[in-house]
Design a protein around this motif. Structure first.
Motif, PDB file in Angstrom:
ATOM      1  N   GLY B  78       0.818  -1.217   0.000  1.00  0.00           N
ATOM      2  CA  GLY B  78       0.000   0.000   0.000  1.00  0.00           C
ATOM      3  C   GLY B  78       0.844   1.255   0.000  1.00  0.00           C
ATOM      4  O   GLY B  78       2.051   1.194   0.234  1.00  0.00           O
ATOM      5  N   PRO B  79       0.224   2.406  -0.228  1.00  0.00           N
ATOM      6  CA  PRO B  79       0.973   3.662  -0.332  1.00  0.00           C
ATOM      7  C   PRO B  79       1.244   4.335   1.013  1.00  0.00           C
ATOM      8  O   PRO B  79       1.963   5.333   1.054  1.00  0.00           O
ATOM      9  CB  PRO B  79       0.037   4.536  -1.184  1.00  0.00           C
ATOM     10  N   GLN B  80       0.702   3.818   2.097  1.00  0.00           N
ATOM     11  CA  GLN B  80       0.846   4.465   3.397  1.00  0.00           C
ATOM     12  C   GLN B  80       2.273   4.324   3.934  1.00  0.00           C
ATOM     13  O   GLN B  80       3.018   3.433   3.543  1.00  0.00           O
ATOM     14  CB  GLN B  80      -0.125   3.848   4.416  1.00  0.00           C
ATOM     15  N   SER B  81       2.644   5.179   4.900  1.00  0.00           N
ATOM     16  CA  SER B  81       3.887   4.984   5.638  1.00  0.00           C
ATOM     17  C   SER B  81       3.648   5.351   7.103  1.00  0.00           C
ATOM     18  O   SER B  81       2.653   5.987   7.435  1.00  0.00           O
ATOM     19  CB  SER B  81       5.016   5.836   5.037  1.00  0.00           C
ATOM     20  N   GLY B  82       4.544   4.917   7.962  1.00  0.00           N
ATOM     21  CA  GLY B  82       4.385   5.168   9.391  1.00  0.00           C
ATOM     22  C   GLY B  82       3.286   4.299   9.984  1.00  0.00           C
ATOM     23  O   GLY B  82       2.796   3.357   9.354  1.00  0.00           O
ATOM     24  N   PRO B  83       2.888   4.605  11.239  1.00  0.00           N
ATOM     25  CA  PRO B  83       1.834   3.805  11.889  1.00  0.00           C
ATOM     26  C   PRO B  83       0.541   3.809  11.060  1.00  0.00           C
ATOM     27  O   PRO B  83       0.232   4.795  10.392  1.00  0.00           O
ATOM     28  CB  PRO B  83       1.626   4.528  13.229  1.00  0.00           C
ATOM     29  N   TRP B  84      -0.167   2.689  11.095  1.00  0.00           N
ATOM     30  CA  TRP B  84      -1.450   2.593  10.389  1.00  0.00           C
ATOM     31  C   TRP B  84      -2.461   3.509  11.075  1.00  0.00           C
ATOM     32  O   TRP B  84      -2.686   3.387  12.268  1.00  0.00           O
ATOM     33  CB  TRP B  84      -1.975   1.157  10.418  1.00  0.00           C
ATOM     34  N   THR B  85      -3.073   4.419  10.332  1.00  0.00           N
ATOM     35  CA  THR B  85      -4.081   5.293  10.945  1.00  0.00           C
ATOM     36  C   THR B  85      -5.421   4.570  10.988  1.00  0.00           C
ATOM     37  O   THR B  85      -6.247   4.834  11.855  1.00  0.00           O
ATOM     38  CB  THR B  85      -4.206   6.618  10.180  1.00  0.00           C
ATOM     39  N   ASP B  86      -5.649   3.663  10.062  1.00  0.00           N
ATOM     40  CA  ASP B  86      -6.766   2.721  10.190  1.00  0.00           C
ATOM     41  C   ASP B  86      -6.324   1.423   9.530  1.00  0.00           C
ATOM     42  O   ASP B  86      -5.283   1.370   8.886  1.00  0.00           O
ATOM     43  CB  ASP B  86      -8.050   3.271   9.550  1.00  0.00           C
ATOM     44  N   GLU B  87      -7.100   0.396   9.723  1.00  0.00           N
ATOM     45  CA  GLU B  87      -6.716  -0.893   9.134  1.00  0.00           C
ATOM     46  C   GLU B  87      -7.715  -1.314   8.059  1.00  0.00           C
ATOM     47  O   GLU B  87      -7.889  -2.493   7.770  1.00  0.00           O
ATOM     48  CB  GLU B  87      -6.569  -1.940  10.242  1.00  0.00           C
ATOM     49  N   GLU B  88      -8.345  -0.309   7.450  1.00  0.00           N
ATOM     50  CA  GLU B  88      -9.300  -0.593   6.379  1.00  0.00           C
ATOM     51  C   GLU B  88      -8.598  -1.108   5.117  1.00  0.00           C
ATOM     52  O   GLU B  88      -9.120  -1.935   4.392  1.00  0.00           O
ATOM     53  CB  GLU B  88     -10.082   0.683   6.012  1.00  0.00           C
ATOM     54  N   TRP B  89      -7.408  -0.542   4.859  1.00  0.00           N
ATOM     55  CA  TRP B  89      -6.667  -0.890   3.629  1.00  0.00           C
ATOM     56  C   TRP B  89      -6.321  -2.378   3.606  1.00  0.00           C
ATOM     57  O   TRP B  89      -5.751  -2.893   4.549  1.00  0.00           O
ATOM     58  CB  TRP B  89      -5.393  -0.045   3.549  1.00  0.00           C
ATOM     59  N   GLN B  90      -6.701  -3.049   2.501  1.00  0.00           N
ATOM     60  CA  GLN B  90      -6.443  -4.489   2.399  1.00  0.00           C
ATOM     61  C   GLN B  90      -5.537  -4.813   1.212  1.00  0.00           C
ATOM     62  O   GLN B  90      -5.550  -5.926   0.693  1.00  0.00           O
ATOM     63  CB  GLN B  90      -7.772  -5.242   2.272  1.00  0.00           C
ATOM     64  N   GLY B  91      -4.743  -3.804   0.803  1.00  0.00           N
ATOM     65  CA  GLY B  91      -3.855  -4.016  -0.349  1.00  0.00           C
ATOM     66  C   GLY B  91      -4.475  -3.467  -1.619  1.00  0.00           C
ATOM     67  O   GLY B  91      -5.653  -3.082  -1.649  1.00  0.00           O
ATOM     68  N   TRP B  92      -3.652  -3.449  -2.691  1.00  0.00           N
ATOM     69  CA  TRP B  92      -4.081  -2.865  -3.973  1.00  0.00           C
ATOM     70  C   TRP B  92      -5.085  -3.737  -4.717  1.00  0.00           C
ATOM     71  O   TRP B  92      -5.648  -3.311  -5.728  1.00  0.00           O
ATOM     72  CB  TRP B  92      -2.870  -2.706  -4.899  1.00  0.00           C
ATOM     73  N   TRP B  93      -5.289  -4.978  -4.267  1.00  0.00           N
ATOM     74  CA  TRP B  93      -5.857  -5.991  -5.166  1.00  0.00           C
ATOM     75  C   TRP B  93      -7.336  -6.294  -4.955  1.00  0.00           C
ATOM     76  O   TRP B  93      -7.869  -7.179  -5.598  1.00  0.00           O
ATOM     77  CB  TRP B  93      -5.043  -7.286  -5.039  1.00  0.00           C
TER      78      TRP B  93
END
Lengths: 213, 213
Positions: B78-93
């Protein structure tokens, strides 16, 4: 119409056309002879262009009389920098260089023209790529102009849009450091068609860049 | 014996495996899809691995069930960096990623394992390459481990001497900037035999690195 060509320019997989440092004993630095084994097998010292097949064909490219003049950077002519402390140095190639044509050497420190055996003469010129090309065309007798290197000189001529055809050899080694051929040439594929062929004998890739029309 | 492999890693002629900047809209930056047209023709959007011939064969490499786990860097996930601000992101796919195996994601910010459709699970690990490889082997069910990218992750594993086989695709374009695959890998040819073949359809070069024995 005569063209501006680059031939037999060998680079590592990471794009370096010479290693470092360049010295009198080792003009290619830590690259030693590895970028040119495809045309000069290491088991045949002094054998020159002895390869067969596709390597042999590309090694002969531009050495068939089609090139009437060569342009080179000062570092291809010799390891010195700054003002000439003497003018004894006549290039890396001894009394009979392989060019057999006039050669324009780009330098901020011009010196008198050198006439050597076999038809090679070295003309020392302080000029931009476009200006140097004009000088070279005047010496080329209507034949092609070869930009002979080193890599930063080729890069300057390519970046200035002055090169019609370019033969680059990618050797599957990683030098890690040296002078990069590709730096500053982003988007080159927009100006050139590129053909690639691999030599089954040496494993190198021969890339031919031809200006798009 | 299971091996550690890299497949379909595409780089430009100047060695960049991604452009810049990476964004949510354009994971490859200014490289856009150009490094992967050899396997995904631009006139067939969403067509996936549709090439024939040598491109088609190499596009299928490692997708035949021989790979039991993938390791990837966080920036491939994913494009994020640093601590996860939420855990919604499940990858690009999306909900059904193509891996269909466990995937080890290297990050300094671990989060709970994600189980998605089709057998893909993402395991977030803060570990060195050697440690991550141990984790991956434990998830691989005896099959091969793929180091899936991005380029700096592949480079780290190659530099650590952990990769047995590597398929690199050299695309004849010059990106000029981005993340280099080759940086810091001087002398790689001493550890690997390299075979090159050019695709007549796409013009790319497929390089296969196999550890010397």
């Amino acid at each position: 119409m005569s063209e501006v060509v680059v031939t037999q320019l060998s680079v590592s997989l990471d794009g370096y056309a010479t290693g470092e440092p360049q010295t009198l004993e080792q003009p290619m630095g830590h690259a030693t002879g590895r970028l040119h084994e495809w045309m000069m097998p290491p088991d045949q010292p002094g054998g020159g262009r002895t390869r067969d097949g596709v390597d042999g064909a590309f090694a002969a490219l531009g050495w068939d009389g089609s090139v009437g003049v060569e342009i080179m950077g000062r570092r291809k002519f010799g390891p010195q920098s700054g003002p000439w402390t003497d003018e004894e140095w006549q290039g890396w190639w001894g009394p009979r260089p392989p060019f057999e044509t006039p050669v324009v050497v780009l330098t901020h420190h011009p010196r008198p023209t050198l006439h050597l055996e076999g038809g090679t003469s070295f003309h020392f010129v302080d000029a931009s790529p476009a200006e140097a090309l004009e000088v070279a065309r005047g010496l080329a007798d209507g034949r092609d102009v070869r930009v002979g290197g080193g890599p930063s000189t080729v890069r300057d001529f390519v970046a200035a849009g002055l090169v019609d055809r370019m033969h680059v050899v990618v050797v599957p080694i990683l030098l890690g450091r040296g002078v990069s051929l590709w730096e500053g040439l982003e988007g080159l594929e927009e100006r050139y068609d590129v053909e690639t062929v691999v030599s089954p004998a040496s494993g190198v890739s021969h890339l031919t860049f031809v200006t798009k029309h």
